[in-house]
Design an enzyme around this catalytic site. Structure first.
Site, PDB file in Angstrom:
ATOM      1  N   GLU A 176       0.808  -1.224   0.000  1.00 27.60           N
ATOM      2  CA  GLU A 176       0.000   0.000   0.000  1.00 27.60           C
ATOM      3  C   GLU A 176       0.840   1.273   0.000  1.00 27.60           C
ATOM      4  O   GLU A 176       0.711   2.113   0.900  1.00 27.60           O
ATOM      5  CB  GLU A 176      -0.982  -0.053   1.177  1.00 27.60           C
ATOM      6  CG  GLU A 176      -1.886  -1.279   1.062  1.00 27.60           C
ATOM      7  CD  GLU A 176      -2.822  -1.488   2.257  1.00 27.60           C
ATOM      8  OE1 GLU A 176      -2.754  -0.699   3.210  1.00 27.60           O
ATOM      9  OE2 GLU A 176      -3.600  -2.466   2.224  1.00 27.60           O
ATOM     10  N   ASN A 219       1.831  -4.529  -3.383  1.00 30.31           N
ATOM     11  CA  ASN A 219       0.430  -4.868  -3.152  1.00 30.31           C
ATOM     12  C   ASN A 219      -0.346  -3.609  -2.755  1.00 30.31           C
ATOM     13  O   ASN A 219       0.148  -2.806  -1.966  1.00 30.31           O
ATOM     14  CB  ASN A 219       0.396  -5.886  -1.994  1.00 30.31           C
ATOM     15  CG  ASN A 219      -0.957  -6.497  -1.721  1.00 30.31           C
ATOM     16  OD1 ASN A 219      -1.595  -7.005  -2.646  1.00 30.31           O
ATOM     17  ND2 ASN A 219      -1.380  -6.484  -0.458  1.00 30.31           N
ATOM     18  N   HIS A 255     -10.682  -5.572  -2.408  1.00 28.77           N
ATOM     19  CA  HIS A 255     -11.716  -5.449  -1.374  1.00 28.77           C
ATOM     20  C   HIS A 255     -12.876  -4.682  -1.998  1.00 28.77           C
ATOM     21  O   HIS A 255     -12.886  -3.451  -2.025  1.00 28.77           O
ATOM     22  CB  HIS A 255     -11.170  -4.704  -0.149  1.00 28.77           C
ATOM     23  CG  HIS A 255     -10.071  -5.424   0.550  1.00 28.77           C
ATOM     24  ND1 HIS A 255     -10.275  -6.595   1.230  1.00 28.77           N
ATOM     25  CD2 HIS A 255      -8.738  -5.162   0.654  1.00 28.77           C
ATOM     26  CE1 HIS A 255      -9.134  -7.020   1.747  1.00 28.77           C
ATOM     27  NE2 HIS A 255      -8.177  -6.170   1.405  1.00 28.77           N
ATOM     28  N   ASP A 285     -12.460  -9.865  -1.212  1.00 29.24           N
ATOM     29  CA  ASP A 285     -13.751  -9.992  -0.535  1.00 29.24           C
ATOM     30  C   ASP A 285     -14.715  -9.019  -1.185  1.00 29.24           C
ATOM     31  O   ASP A 285     -14.317  -8.113  -1.913  1.00 29.24           O
ATOM     32  CB  ASP A 285     -13.682  -9.836   0.999  1.00 29.24           C
ATOM     33  CG  ASP A 285     -12.887  -8.647   1.476  1.00 29.24           C
ATOM     34  OD1 ASP A 285     -12.863  -7.623   0.777  1.00 29.24           O
ATOM     35  OD2 ASP A 285     -12.305  -8.741   2.569  1.00 29.24           O
TER      36      ASP A 285
HETATM   37  O1  G3I Z   1      -3.056  -7.881  18.491  1.00 26.80           O
HETATM   38  C1  G3I Z   1      -3.873  -6.878  19.069  1.00 26.80           C
HETATM   39  C2  G3I Z   1      -4.387  -7.305  20.398  1.00 26.80           C
HETATM   40  O2  G3I Z   1      -3.298  -7.468  21.288  1.00 26.80           O
HETATM   41  C3  G3I Z   1      -5.367  -6.263  20.939  1.00 26.80           C
HETATM   42  O3  G3I Z   1      -5.943  -6.721  22.111  1.00 26.80           O
HETATM   43  C4  G3I Z   1      -6.464  -6.009  19.923  1.00 26.80           C
HETATM   44  C5  G3I Z   1      -7.417  -4.894  20.376  1.00 26.80           C
HETATM   45  O4  G3I Z   1      -8.074  -4.304  19.283  1.00 26.80           O
HETATM   46  O5  G3I Z   1      -5.875  -5.605  18.707  1.00 26.80           O
HETATM   47  C6  G3I Z   1      -5.030  -6.605  18.164  1.00 26.80           C
HETATM   48  O6  G3I Z   1      -4.508  -6.111  16.944  1.00 26.80           O
HETATM   49  C7  G3I Z   1      -5.414  -6.094  15.864  1.00 26.80           C
HETATM   50  C8  G3I Z   1      -4.795  -6.921  14.741  1.00 26.80           C
HETATM   51  O7  G3I Z   1      -5.601  -6.832  13.570  1.00 26.80           O
HETATM   52  C9  G3I Z   1      -4.657  -8.397  15.110  1.00 26.80           C
HETATM   53  O8  G3I Z   1      -5.908  -8.941  15.404  1.00 26.80           O
HETATM   54  C10 G3I Z   1      -5.608  -4.664  15.412  1.00 26.80           C
HETATM   55  O9  G3I Z   1      -6.314  -3.929  16.389  1.00 26.80           O
HETATM   56  C11 G3I Z   1      -6.354  -4.632  14.115  1.00 26.80           C
HETATM   57  O10 G3I Z   1      -6.349  -3.291  13.611  1.00 26.80           O
HETATM   58  C12 G3I Z   1      -5.688  -5.519  13.090  1.00 26.80           C
HETATM   59  O11 G3I Z   1      -6.467  -5.469  11.911  1.00 26.80           O
HETATM   60  C13 G3I Z   1      -5.856  -6.018  10.763  1.00 26.80           C
HETATM   61  C14 G3I Z   1      -5.667  -4.922   9.723  1.00 26.80           C
HETATM   62  O12 G3I Z   1      -5.117  -5.500   8.546  1.00 26.80           O
HETATM   63  C15 G3I Z   1      -4.711  -3.841  10.196  1.00 26.80           C
HETATM   64  O13 G3I Z   1      -4.557  -2.860   9.226  1.00 26.80           O
HETATM   65  C16 G3I Z   1      -6.772  -7.084  10.202  1.00 26.80           C
HETATM   66  O14 G3I Z   1      -6.821  -8.169  11.122  1.00 26.80           O
HETATM   67  C17 G3I Z   1      -6.250  -7.576   8.858  1.00 26.80           C
HETATM   68  O15 G3I Z   1      -7.212  -8.415   8.254  1.00 26.80           O
HETATM   69  C18 G3I Z   1      -6.019  -6.397   7.942  1.00 26.80           C
HETATM   70  O16 G3I Z   1      -5.494  -6.849   6.732  1.00 26.80           O
HETATM   71  C19 G3I Z   1      -5.229  -5.846   5.762  1.00 26.80           C
HETATM   72  C20 G3I Z   1      -4.013  -6.287   4.963  1.00 26.80           C
HETATM   73  O17 G3I Z   1      -2.942  -6.568   5.831  1.00 26.80           O
HETATM   74  C21 G3I Z   1      -3.614  -5.209   3.955  1.00 26.80           C
HETATM   75  N1  G3I Z   1      -4.718  -4.853   3.094  1.00 26.80           N
HETATM   76  C22 G3I Z   1      -5.975  -4.511   3.782  1.00 26.80           C
HETATM   77  C23 G3I Z   1      -6.366  -5.630   4.754  1.00 26.80           C
HETATM   78  C24 G3I Z   1      -7.701  -5.320   5.397  1.00 26.80           C
HETATM   79  O18 G3I Z   1      -7.632  -4.163   6.189  1.00 26.80           O
END
Ligand code: G3I
Length: 503
Positions: A176, A219, A255, A285
């Protein structure tokens, strides 16, 4: 996946003409026969073993991947679907910088290793995601003096890629890099290298040195259709190839929103692959407002099947990856309140209409992929493919068009669906709809029309297939914009120079 096999997809025996229309029905029947046993999903019936997304994709010489998170590994139902339906795994978060190197020089490979072990034990390959990204980046990196960022980035890439050497089919090396208007994100890496593509070229070279057999990707999202951001990625790819940077592919994250898959997806993919690059669909998705309506689920089936067909029609699209295993695991509801149902498996891990449609699309055959990987070094730039010419316009009489719109807005973006009704009493052959985008809104992508320029007074022009609006008929198109707070609807519509009424 076996070490050293992380290269080109297996070549399939299926030719373009091969049709197996009974496969989707057989798969659906197999899933109807699913029975829960000991918390795991068991597929019953003779078709179950033979008919999966991975089997069908492999028969086309492609893969079908899925994003898997560490949390999924403790869910037997989720791992059953992930382990049987797919043959490529992308760690959802476990290979990102904040997990891998949470403090300077201190590495944590456990979560990523667990995903690789899951993939390997199910004979699945791995897309590494990701090495350099402005998000999920620990504070210590952004706090570094700029003079120390290059060394930190190179050390991170070298250590992570070396750890997984031979186990990764492809890396999302840079994730990104662009804003939605096509400008570079001015993150710490961009700034440390003095701007431009320099940090990306350096990241690619560093990754290539650590694992010369891994394919290296950039990507991004909102580059799937033509537009400013896609053009920026295209120009970047050309620049890097001309410099001899080891770039192998572009990831179209994909997406999407139901009914809004860009109509230029195939031609846009084709212009990238004409550069000698692969283009993979990396995070598919297709979200909808929840609860899901049956019409939207059917539209999702159409959308997903069309996306898969676009990939199969391009010999340099190695595969499609779905982002998350099922609607129960999807990132969408947590990010877009009121939206979800974005994957091919429902909240109970049961296949949806989209699954059957994708299976049928895969069974329809494909352009065979190349037996050797495409070149990784520079190739001469090619012009974008020509767009289909519009039909000759006929001008409707004054006051004969009506426009309605539907706006869906979120914090920094919105989509608009526009419907134009031809009340003139005679057919219109070829149309241009001029209108004004509110201030602060900038075009990201469009579907069912070409829209230029990206802001202010814009014009939407028909595509080849929707040039005609019968008397009393309608045509619909839509677009996505980024915004800075102004979510007003577009205004001041004129159709072929004639002002339209709204409502
Ligand atoms: O690990 C912490 C945890 O310790 C904490 O308690 C919790 C509280 O909210 O957060 C946890 O971290 C989260 C992490 O996912 C792991 O679950 C973050 O808040 C959350 O923001 C994060 O979201 C991820 C997101 O990327 C971040 O930008 C999504 O799971 C993941 O599916 C998403 O994937 C991205 C790709 O990498 C790039 N392209 C877009 C795609 C969708 O957003």
């Amino acid at each position: 996946m076996t070490a050293g096999t992380a290269g080109a997809p297996r070549r399939g025996a299926r030719g373009a003409a091969r049709k197996r229309s009974t496969l989707a029905a057989a798969a659906a029947a197999a899933f109807v026969a699913v029975a829960a046993s000991g918390g795991a999903l068991v597929l019953a019936g003779p078709a179950a073993a033979a008919t999966t997304l991975r089997a069908e994709a492999e028969a086309d010489g492609r893969y079908f991947g899925v994003a898997v998170g560490q949390g999924d590994l403790g869910n037997g139902t989720a791992t059953n679907v992930a382990g049987t339906q797919f043959d490529m795994v992308t760690p959802e978060n476990e290979m990102k910088w904040d997990t891998i190197e949470p403090s300077n020089g201190s590495y944590n490979f456990g979560p990523g290793d667990a995903i690789v072990n899951f993939a390997t034990s199910h004979n699945e390959r791995v897309r590494g995601h990701n090495l350099v990204w402005h998000s999920q980046l620990p504070g210590w990196v952004t706090s570094l003096p700029l003079s120390q960022v290059k060394a930190a980035m190179e050390a991170h890439i070298t250590t992570e890629v070396s750890h997984y050497k031979g186990k990764i089919y492809a890396w999302d090396v840079v994730n990104e890099p662009f804003n939605d208007d096509g400008s570079f994100r001015q993150d710490v890496f961009y700034n440390a290298f003095g701007g431009g593509a320099a940090y990306i070229a350096d990241a690619l070279r560093t990754a290539h040195a650590a694992d010369p057999n891994a394919k290296l990707y950039i990507n991004d999202y909102n580059i799937e259709g033509s537009g400013a951001k896609s053009d920026a990625m295209y120009n970047l790819a050309q620049t890097l190839l001309q410099q001899g940077a080891p770039l192998n592919g572009i990831g179209f994250e994909s997406h999407f929103i139901v009914g809004q898959v860009p109509s230029s997806l195939a031609s846009n993919m084709q212009r990238f692959t004409a550069l000698g690059l692969d283009v993979a669909v990396t995070e598919l998705d297709d979200r909808m407002q929840t609860p899901a309506s049956s019409a939207n689920l059917q539209q999702q089936a159409t959308d997903d099947a069309n996306i898969v067909k676009v990939c199969l029609a391009n010999a340099h699209c190695p595969g499609v990856t779905q982002w998350n295993i099922s609607d129960a695991d999807s990132w969408v509801p947590g990010t877009f309140s009121g939206w979800g149902a974005a994957t091919m498996f429902d909240g109970n891990y049961q296949p949806k209409a989209a699954y059957n449609a994708v299976l049928a699309a895969l069974a329809g055959g494909s352009v065979p992929p190349p037996s050797t990987p495409p070149p990784t070094t520079s190739s001469p730039p090619t012009s974008p493919p020509p767009t289909s010419p519009s039909a000759t316009a006929s001008t409707p009489a004054s006051g004969t068009c009506q426009v309605s719109d539907a706006i869906n807005a979120w914090n920094n973006g919105l989509t608009a669906n526009i419907t134009v009704t031809n009340n003139s009493g005679t057919a219109i052959n070829g149309w241009s709809l001029a209108f004004t985008l509110p201030s602060g809104q900038s075009l990201v992508s469009a579907w069912n029309a070409t829209i230029t320029p990206a802001s202010g007074a814009v014009t939407a022009t028909n595509l080849g297939y929707n040039a005609s609006i019968p008397a009393g008929g309608t045509v619909s198109f839509g677009f996505q914009v980024s915004h800075t707070g102004n979510t007003s609807a577009p205004a001041s519509f004129t159709l072929n120079g004639t002002a339209c009424t709204s409502g």
